[in-house]
Design an enzyme around this catalytic site. Structure first.
Site, PDB file in Angstrom:
ATOM      1  N   LEU A  82      12.423   9.274 -17.331  1.00 24.19           N
ATOM      2  CA  LEU A  82      11.731   8.978 -16.377  1.00 24.19           C
ATOM      3  C   LEU A  82      11.686   9.624 -14.995  1.00 24.19           C
ATOM      4  N   ALA A  83      13.011  10.519 -14.850  1.00 26.17           N
ATOM      5  CA  ALA A  83      13.368  10.924 -13.726  1.00 26.17           C
ATOM      6  C   ALA A  83      12.234  12.031 -13.391  1.00 26.17           C
ATOM      7  N   THR A 131       2.110  10.463 -17.159  1.00 27.41           N
ATOM      8  CA  THR A 131       1.038   9.793 -16.419  1.00 27.41           C
ATOM      9  C   THR A 131      -0.442  10.101 -16.863  1.00 27.41           C
ATOM     10  N   ASP A 132      -1.234   9.091 -16.596  1.00 25.68           N
ATOM     11  CA  ASP A 132      -2.693   9.546 -16.844  1.00 25.68           C
ATOM     12  C   ASP A 132      -3.116  10.650 -15.960  1.00 25.68           C
ATOM     13  N   GLU A 133      -2.631  11.035 -14.852  1.00 21.93           N
ATOM     14  CA  GLU A 133      -3.012  12.218 -13.981  1.00 21.93           C
ATOM     15  C   GLU A 133      -3.374  13.551 -14.638  1.00 21.93           C
ATOM     16  N   TYR A 156       1.576  17.862  -8.688  1.00 22.74           N
ATOM     17  CA  TYR A 156       2.173  16.680  -9.224  1.00 22.74           C
ATOM     18  C   TYR A 156       1.629  16.625 -10.846  1.00 22.74           C
ATOM     19  N   LYS A 160       3.440  17.497 -14.535  1.00 24.46           N
ATOM     20  CA  LYS A 160       3.653  16.435 -15.385  1.00 24.46           C
ATOM     21  C   LYS A 160       3.230  16.990 -17.083  1.00 24.46           C
ATOM     22  N   LEU A 196       0.296   3.633  -1.967  1.00 24.36           N
ATOM     23  CA  LEU A 196      -0.612   2.862  -1.235  1.00 24.36           C
ATOM     24  C   LEU A 196      -0.214   1.527  -1.244  1.00 24.36           C
ATOM     25  N   TYR A 213      -7.658   6.896   2.578  1.00 24.28           N
ATOM     26  CA  TYR A 213      -8.106   8.308   2.473  1.00 24.28           C
ATOM     27  C   TYR A 213      -9.714   8.441   2.138  1.00 24.28           C
ATOM     28  N   ARG A 220      -8.660   3.645  -9.042  1.00 25.27           N
ATOM     29  CA  ARG A 220      -7.527   3.686  -9.939  1.00 25.27           C
ATOM     30  C   ARG A 220      -7.365   2.433 -10.754  1.00 25.27           C
ATOM     31  N   ASN A 255     -10.396   1.853  -4.016  1.00 23.72           N
ATOM     32  CA  ASN A 255      -9.172   1.781  -3.134  1.00 23.72           C
ATOM     33  C   ASN A 255      -9.616   0.735  -2.210  1.00 23.72           C
TER      34      ASN A 255
HETATM   35  P1  NAD Z   1      10.130   7.132  -8.550  1.00 23.47           P
HETATM   36  O1  NAD Z   1       9.634   8.219  -7.516  1.00 23.47           O
HETATM   37  O2  NAD Z   1       9.926   5.805  -7.895  1.00 23.47           O
HETATM   38  O3  NAD Z   1      11.559   7.090  -9.179  1.00 23.47           O
HETATM   39  C1  NAD Z   1      11.825   8.573  -9.618  1.00 23.47           C
HETATM   40  C2  NAD Z   1      13.343   8.566  -9.931  1.00 23.47           C
HETATM   41  O4  NAD Z   1      13.790   9.851 -10.329  1.00 23.47           O
HETATM   42  C3  NAD Z   1      14.381   8.229  -8.644  1.00 23.47           C
HETATM   43  O5  NAD Z   1      15.202   7.315  -8.817  1.00 23.47           O
HETATM   44  C4  NAD Z   1      14.977   9.597  -8.161  1.00 23.47           C
HETATM   45  O6  NAD Z   1      16.083   9.629  -7.740  1.00 23.47           O
HETATM   46  C5  NAD Z   1      15.172  10.043  -9.812  1.00 23.47           C
HETATM   47  N1  NAD Z   1      15.254  11.667  -9.701  1.00 23.47           N
HETATM   48  C6  NAD Z   1      14.093  12.440  -9.078  1.00 23.47           C
HETATM   49  N2  NAD Z   1      14.424  14.121  -8.997  1.00 23.47           N
HETATM   50  C7  NAD Z   1      15.697  13.837 -10.053  1.00 23.47           C
HETATM   51  C8  NAD Z   1      16.511  14.710 -10.532  1.00 23.47           C
HETATM   52  N3  NAD Z   1      16.241  16.049 -10.051  1.00 23.47           N
HETATM   53  N4  NAD Z   1      17.566  14.443 -11.327  1.00 23.47           N
HETATM   54  C9  NAD Z   1      17.778  13.107 -11.596  1.00 23.47           C
HETATM   55  N5  NAD Z   1      16.986  12.107 -11.032  1.00 23.47           N
HETATM   56  C10 NAD Z   1      15.987  12.361 -10.467  1.00 23.47           C
HETATM   57  O7  NAD Z   1       9.043   7.238  -9.626  1.00 23.47           O
HETATM   58  P2  NAD Z   1       8.283   6.353 -10.571  1.00 23.47           P
HETATM   59  O8  NAD Z   1       6.983   5.812  -9.775  1.00 23.47           O
HETATM   60  O9  NAD Z   1       9.260   5.119 -10.845  1.00 23.47           O
HETATM   61  O10 NAD Z   1       7.930   7.021 -11.784  1.00 23.47           O
HETATM   62  C11 NAD Z   1       8.908   7.202 -12.850  1.00 23.47           C
HETATM   63  C12 NAD Z   1       8.266   8.089 -13.997  1.00 23.47           C
HETATM   64  O11 NAD Z   1       7.018   7.515 -14.594  1.00 23.47           O
HETATM   65  C13 NAD Z   1       7.848   9.353 -13.447  1.00 23.47           C
HETATM   66  O12 NAD Z   1       8.326  10.203 -14.640  1.00 23.47           O
HETATM   67  C14 NAD Z   1       6.283   9.411 -13.346  1.00 23.47           C
HETATM   68  O13 NAD Z   1       5.867  10.612 -13.528  1.00 23.47           O
HETATM   69  C15 NAD Z   1       5.899   8.215 -14.155  1.00 23.47           C
HETATM   70  N6  NAD Z   1       4.686   7.555 -14.027  1.00 23.47           N
HETATM   71  C16 NAD Z   1       4.627   6.854 -12.679  1.00 23.47           C
HETATM   72  C17 NAD Z   1       3.709   6.051 -12.378  1.00 23.47           C
HETATM   73  C18 NAD Z   1       3.634   5.204 -11.235  1.00 23.47           C
HETATM   74  O14 NAD Z   1       2.446   4.486 -11.131  1.00 23.47           O
HETATM   75  N7  NAD Z   1       4.388   5.346 -10.386  1.00 23.47           N
HETATM   76  C19 NAD Z   1       2.575   5.919 -13.499  1.00 23.47           C
HETATM   77  C20 NAD Z   1       2.752   6.426 -14.596  1.00 23.47           C
HETATM   78  C21 NAD Z   1       3.616   7.315 -14.948  1.00 23.47           C
HETATM   79  O1  DAU Z   2      -1.989   7.220 -11.938  1.00 25.11           O
HETATM   80  C1  DAU Z   2      -0.576   7.366 -12.222  1.00 25.11           C
HETATM   81  C2  DAU Z   2       0.013   7.870 -10.942  1.00 25.11           C
HETATM   82  O2  DAU Z   2      -0.183   6.950 -10.160  1.00 25.11           O
HETATM   83  C3  DAU Z   2       1.442   8.347 -11.396  1.00 25.11           C
HETATM   84  O3  DAU Z   2       1.727   9.279 -11.983  1.00 25.11           O
HETATM   85  C4  DAU Z   2       2.065   8.586  -9.792  1.00 25.11           C
HETATM   86  O4  DAU Z   2       3.705   9.017  -9.970  1.00 25.11           O
HETATM   87  C5  DAU Z   2       1.752   7.521  -8.767  1.00 25.11           C
HETATM   88  O5  DAU Z   2       2.161   7.933  -7.315  1.00 25.11           O
HETATM   89  C6  DAU Z   2       0.430   7.134  -8.782  1.00 25.11           C
HETATM   90  O6  DAU Z   2      -0.483   8.395  -7.879  1.00 25.11           O
HETATM   91  P1  DAU Z   2      -1.562   8.074  -7.083  1.00 25.11           P
HETATM   92  O7  DAU Z   2      -1.984   9.398  -6.246  1.00 25.11           O
HETATM   93  O8  DAU Z   2      -2.795   7.421  -7.741  1.00 25.11           O
HETATM   94  O9  DAU Z   2      -0.931   6.608  -6.074  1.00 25.11           O
HETATM   95  P2  DAU Z   2      -0.991   6.596  -4.564  1.00 25.11           P
HETATM   96  O10 DAU Z   2      -0.236   5.276  -4.305  1.00 25.11           O
HETATM   97  O11 DAU Z   2      -0.463   7.588  -3.857  1.00 25.11           O
HETATM   98  O12 DAU Z   2      -2.314   6.545  -4.133  1.00 25.11           O
HETATM   99  C7  DAU Z   2      -3.287   5.496  -4.734  1.00 25.11           C
HETATM  100  C8  DAU Z   2      -4.533   5.880  -4.197  1.00 25.11           C
HETATM  101  O13 DAU Z   2      -4.720   5.402  -2.770  1.00 25.11           O
HETATM  102  C9  DAU Z   2      -5.160   7.289  -4.224  1.00 25.11           C
HETATM  103  O14 DAU Z   2      -6.447   7.221  -4.539  1.00 25.11           O
HETATM  104  C10 DAU Z   2      -4.773   7.877  -2.743  1.00 25.11           C
HETATM  105  C11 DAU Z   2      -5.104   6.572  -2.184  1.00 25.11           C
HETATM  106  N1  DAU Z   2      -4.091   6.447  -0.760  1.00 25.11           N
HETATM  107  C12 DAU Z   2      -2.815   6.399  -1.107  1.00 25.11           C
HETATM  108  C13 DAU Z   2      -2.074   6.524   0.136  1.00 25.11           C
HETATM  109  C14 DAU Z   2      -0.598   6.617   0.061  1.00 25.11           C
HETATM  110  C15 DAU Z   2      -4.895   6.027   0.422  1.00 25.11           C
HETATM  111  O15 DAU Z   2      -5.921   5.754   0.418  1.00 25.11           O
HETATM  112  N2  DAU Z   2      -3.789   5.980   1.579  1.00 25.11           N
HETATM  113  C16 DAU Z   2      -2.568   5.928   1.598  1.00 25.11           C
HETATM  114  O16 DAU Z   2      -1.757   6.042   2.405  1.00 25.11           O
END
Ligand code: NAD
Ligand code: DAU
Length: 350
Positions: A82-83, A131-133, A156, A160, A196, A213, A220, A255
């Site tokens: 997951l990192a 991720t779905d992105e 990003y 991925k 967000l 934004y 989403r 949003n």
């Molecule tokens: P996050 O940013 O909260 O956590 C990432 C973690 O990775 C942190 O603990 C960070 O310290 C660690 N990390 C970063 N760089 C590193 C490195 N070089 N070596 C070791 N550790 C490192 O991220 P998250 O939101 O928990 O996402 C986790 C995974 O799931 C990611 O791969 C992300 O792409 C994927 N993902 C996230 C979402 C979402 O909505 N957040 C959705 C789909 C997929």
């Molecule tokens: O779809 C999965 C992804 O979802 C993951 O892979 C990413 O790691 C995760 O960060 C997330 O990406 P998004 O860009 O969708 O998430 P974020 O929370 O940054 O933004 C959600 C939506 O809200 C997006 O359309 C941008 C908007 N936004 C975001 C922020 C931070 C705002 O309108 N205002 C804000 O301040």
């Protein structure tokens, strides 16, 4: 006993995955590897940090030598990876950091798996969390399925997508057992307040502007983070080698509608007059290259592996707000930067 390396376990989703595996599988040894970037917070795991089947290793996946040494020493049975650098806005200002961790870091892990699992590939598993992105952006209709072509737009999602391709290439070329899942937006506890939902909760709580934004019309698909962790558990144990699963909540929100719902919940929880929190909504310059809409079709996961989301969004959002209001210390430590001292004070002397 199975020894599983979970990378990024101090982050948002990773900490939920670590907690689930440590609690549910006492006969597994869980090694949490994390660099502890700004997004890594060991205070996410205080409830399980003393468990006998849990260990933390501070390491950087971009350091191939360090990763190789760890693989040689530990003889892992599986990796759940997951990192990552995970925030789209940060990828727009500093794409290189995303290439380093998300692409090079993933390839380093694959190289170590290739070297140290040789001859044993069918007994080991490399699970890549994505991720779905990677699928790009949808218009008003349609959904991403596992066969949708890749079309990433942000640095990003490009990083991925690249890591997904490398994972599949190592399966096709070397025969390593891999599985990949592509998930939609997660929400829930321990989410870093740059994204967000936690950013809006924190700002509303403190009477600060809530930045939306553009016109807030982007869509989403939101999934409760514990449902994601449960999906990872099921896929890790049951998916066939080389398979991909989409994970999503079938829960699309514009949003601006999401923020209005959040404001309503916050008014209620904070005892404010109706509309008080919504007055903080501030429309700001749009994100560059902002994908219009994501929607995941998770039929394959539902039909083949019997996974369904457990929580309705309204209920999950209310639980999330409650968690942030009840865990003020966690939030204050994150916003002040104090959380980064947790490793020094609690771990480094061990
Ligand atoms: P996050 O940013 O909260 O956590 C990432 C973690 O990775 C942190 O603990 C960070 O310290 C660690 N990390 C970063 N760089 C590193 C490195 N070089 N070596 C070791 N550790 C490192 O991220 P998250 O939101 O928990 O996402 C986790 C995974 O799931 C990611 O791969 C992300 O792409 C994927 N993902 C996230 C979402 C979402 O909505 N957040 C959705 C789909 C997929
Ligand atoms: O779809 C999965 C992804 O979802 C993951 O892979 C990413 O790691 C995760 O960060 C997330 O990406 P998004 O860009 O969708 O998430 P974020 O929370 O940054 O933004 C959600 C939506 O809200 C997006 O359309 C941008 C908007 N936004 C975001 C922020 C931070 C705002 O309108 N205002 C804000 O301040």
């Amino acid at each position: 006993m199975k020894k599983i390396l979970i990378t990024g376990g101090a982050g948002f989703i990773g900490s939920h995955v670590v907690r689930r595996f440590v609690n549910k599988y006492p006969d597994y040894e869980i090694v949490n590897l994390d660099k502890l970037t700004y997004a890594g917070n060991l205070a996410n795991l205080t409830d399980i940090e003393a468990s006998p089947n849990y260990r933390f290793v501070k390491a950087d996946i971009t350091d191939a030598v360090e990763i190789n040494e760890l693989f040689e020493k530990e003889n892992f049975d599986a990796v759940i990876h997951l990192a990552a650098e995970s925030h789209v806005d940060r990828s727009i200002t500093d794409p290189t950091a995303f290439v380093m961790t998300n692409v090079i870091g993933t390839v380093n892990l694959l190289n170590s798996a290739r070297e140290f699992w040789k001859g044993d590939y069918d007994k080991k598993r490399f699970y890549h969390v994505s991720t779905d992105e990677v699928y790009g952006a949808l218009g008003d209709t349609g959904m991403f399925t596992e066969t949708t072509g890749y079309d990433p737009h942000s640095p990003y999602s490009a990083s991925k997508a690249s890591s997904d391709h490398f994972v599949r290439a190592y399966h096709d070329t070397y025969g390593i057992d891999v599985v990949i899942s592509n998930c939609s937006n997660n929400y829930g506890s321990h989410h870093f307040p740059e994204k967000l939902i936690p950013l809006a909760i924190n700002n509303i709580k403190n009477g600060l502007p809530v930045p939306v934004y553009g016109k807030g019309e982007n869509i989403r698909d939101w999934l409760w983070v514990e449902d994601h962790a449960r999906a990872i558990d099921v896929i890790f144990h049951e998916a066939k080698t080389g398979e991909t699963y989409n994970i999503g909540g079938h829960n699309e929100w514009k949003n601006i509608d999401l923020i209005h719902l959040l404001c309503k919940i916050m008014d209620k929880k904070l005892g404010r007059a109706e509309g008080e929190s919504a007055s903080l909504i501030t429309f700001v310059t749009d994100r560059a290259g902002h994908d219009l809409r994501y929607a995941i079709d998770s039929t394959k996961l539902q039909e083949k592996l019997n996974w369904v989301p457990s929580l309705q969004f309204e209920e999950g959002l209310e639980k999330t707000v409650e968690w942030y209001l009840e865990n003020e210390e966690w939030l204050t430590n994150v916003t002040s930067g104090n959380y980064q001292k947790y490793y020094e004070t609690q771990y480094s002397a061990r």
